[in-house]
Design an enzyme around this catalytic site. Structure first.
Site, short mmCIF file in Angstrom:
data_model
loop_
_atom_site.label_atom_id
_atom_site.label_comp_id
_atom_site.label_asym_id
_atom_site.label_seq_id
_atom_site.Cartn_x
_atom_site.Cartn_y
_atom_site.Cartn_z
N TYR A 5 -16.62 2.80 8.14
CA TYR A 5 -14.95 2.54 8.41
C TYR A 5 -14.54 2.85 9.76
O TYR A 5 -14.15 2.79 10.25
CB TYR A 5 -14.96 3.78 6.62
CG TYR A 5 -12.91 3.39 7.14
CD1 TYR A 5 -12.22 2.66 6.86
CD2 TYR A 5 -12.66 5.44 7.28
CE1 TYR A 5 -10.78 2.90 7.14
CE2 TYR A 5 -11.14 5.53 7.80
CZ TYR A 5 -10.12 4.49 7.16
OH TYR A 5 -9.26 4.76 7.74
N THR A 50 -9.59 0.48 3.61
CA THR A 50 -9.29 1.88 2.91
C THR A 50 -10.64 2.35 2.02
O THR A 50 -10.88 3.94 2.12
CB THR A 50 -8.43 2.21 3.27
OG1 THR A 50 -8.16 2.17 1.90
CG2 THR A 50 -7.35 2.49 3.84
N GLY A 98 1.07 -1.22 -0.19
CA GLY A 98 -0.11 0.12 -0.12
C GLY A 98 0.78 1.09 -0.06
O GLY A 98 2.17 1.40 0.16
N MET A 99 0.12 2.42 -0.03
CA MET A 99 1.11 4.20 -0.71
C MET A 99 1.86 3.67 1.50
O MET A 99 3.06 4.26 0.54
CB MET A 99 0.24 5.11 -0.72
CG MET A 99 0.45 6.77 -0.82
SD MET A 99 -0.84 7.52 -1.01
CE MET A 99 -1.32 7.86 0.33
N LEU A 100 1.20 3.62 2.43
CA LEU A 100 1.91 4.12 3.34
C LEU A 100 3.16 2.81 3.63
O LEU A 100 4.20 3.31 3.89
CB LEU A 100 0.96 3.96 4.87
CG LEU A 100 1.27 3.65 6.17
CD1 LEU A 100 2.81 5.16 6.13
CD2 LEU A 100 0.53 4.26 7.09
N ALA A 160 -5.64 -2.50 5.77
CA ALA A 160 -6.40 -1.65 5.99
C ALA A 160 -7.49 -1.81 5.09
O ALA A 160 -6.94 -1.61 3.94
CB ALA A 160 -6.45 0.09 6.94
#
Length: 289
Positions: A131, A68, A18-20, A66
């Protein structure tokens, strides 16, 4: 803490695609740490057996995995709960059994977003979306499993490793003559590199377990953030303000997502810098300019 003790820790980043997750792995590698990243195909957080086997042998586990998709969670809350709450619980329990410290990444969506001053770390959660409910449940599970685990809430994340607001708006700015952007939602745009660095600093200083806020300082609206993005690429597009009512979506968005950083200050860990200054530093990398 000395660099040699830093390098003695073995880190695992769950959700490393993922991005993070991508920036978490990169920041740890650049800091000289022993780090491994796993994707869902390699560690399924919803499976307790997979979670325990996956975290074995690591000192620190960072959960970047997660659900998201905020709007999809409204109609698929059970699936979001499996990842955001059950998955967090599985990793927390597995970390306890294997002797690892868990860092759980959470969100501003655990709050109602109706405040007018920044939310403190110990303020009661009141999520308004599916969420937010699932992420709040994940926080509870992690903190209930061990007082030593860390929950780091963040908001308005952007980075080079995935879809995000700045990349979307920059693309639209190149294609359109005008952009209408909501001006009545306020928050703290936060670079994934800065958040990864904060997580590293929290762990390396042996910060006490509990909740911390990992967002940039200051505050802005989506409208003003868009103007900063447009300025970064030198686009001539017109940016006009609008309201949340003009962009009705399945999940309610917090109107006010500003988080305070008192817990960081209390343990002597510097908070992330001002959002605009950090955007100026991040923009070329994030936008590929």
């Amino acid at each position: 803490m000395e660099a040699s003790s830093h390098r003695s820790k073995k880190w695992l980043v769950v959700g490393s695609a993922g991005m993070l997750g991508q920036d978490m792995v990169r920041v740890l590698e650049l800091s000289g740490h022993d780090v491994s990243g796993v994707t869902r195909s390699e560690l399924d957080v919803t499976d307790p057996t997979s979670a325990e086997a996956g975290v074995a042998g690591f000192d620190v586990v960072v959960n970047c995995a997660a659900w998201t998709a905020v709007d999809d969670a409204e109609s698929r809350e059970g699936e979001a709960f499996d990842i955001n709450a059950v998955g967090a619980a599985n990793l927390a329990k597995a970390s306890n059994r294997t002797g690892a410290r868990l860092v759980q990444i959470s969100t501003d969506y655990v709050f109602a977003g109706s405040a007018t001053v920044p939310y403190d770390e110990d303020q009661a959660v009141a999520p308004r979306s599916a969420y937010g409910r699932t992420k709040a449940a994940g926080e509870w599970a992690v903190l209930a499993a061990s007082a030593g685990h860390l929950v780091v809430r963040t908001a308005w994340l952007y980075g080079a490793g995935g879809p995000c607001f700045p990349r979307t708006m920059a693309q639209l700015a190149r294609e359109r003559d005008e952009l209408s952007v909501v001006a009545d939602q306020v928050g703290q745009p936060t670079w994934t590199v800065d958040l990864a660095d904060l997580v590293l600093r929290l762990v390396d200083t042996d910060a006490p377990g509990g909740v911390y806020h990992g967002t940039s300082a200051g505050e802005t609206s989506w409208f003003d953030f868009t103007r900063a993005i447009v300025e970064s690429i030198g686009a001539s597009v017109s940016v006009v303000p609008t309201t949340s009512e003009a962009f009705v979506r399945p999940a309610p968005r917090p109107a006010y997502s500003v988080l305070s950083h008192g817990a960081l200050e209390a343990v002597g860990v510097a908070a992330i810098g001002d959002w605009f200054e950090r955007w100026q530093r991040a923009s070329a990398e994030v936008l590929g300019a």
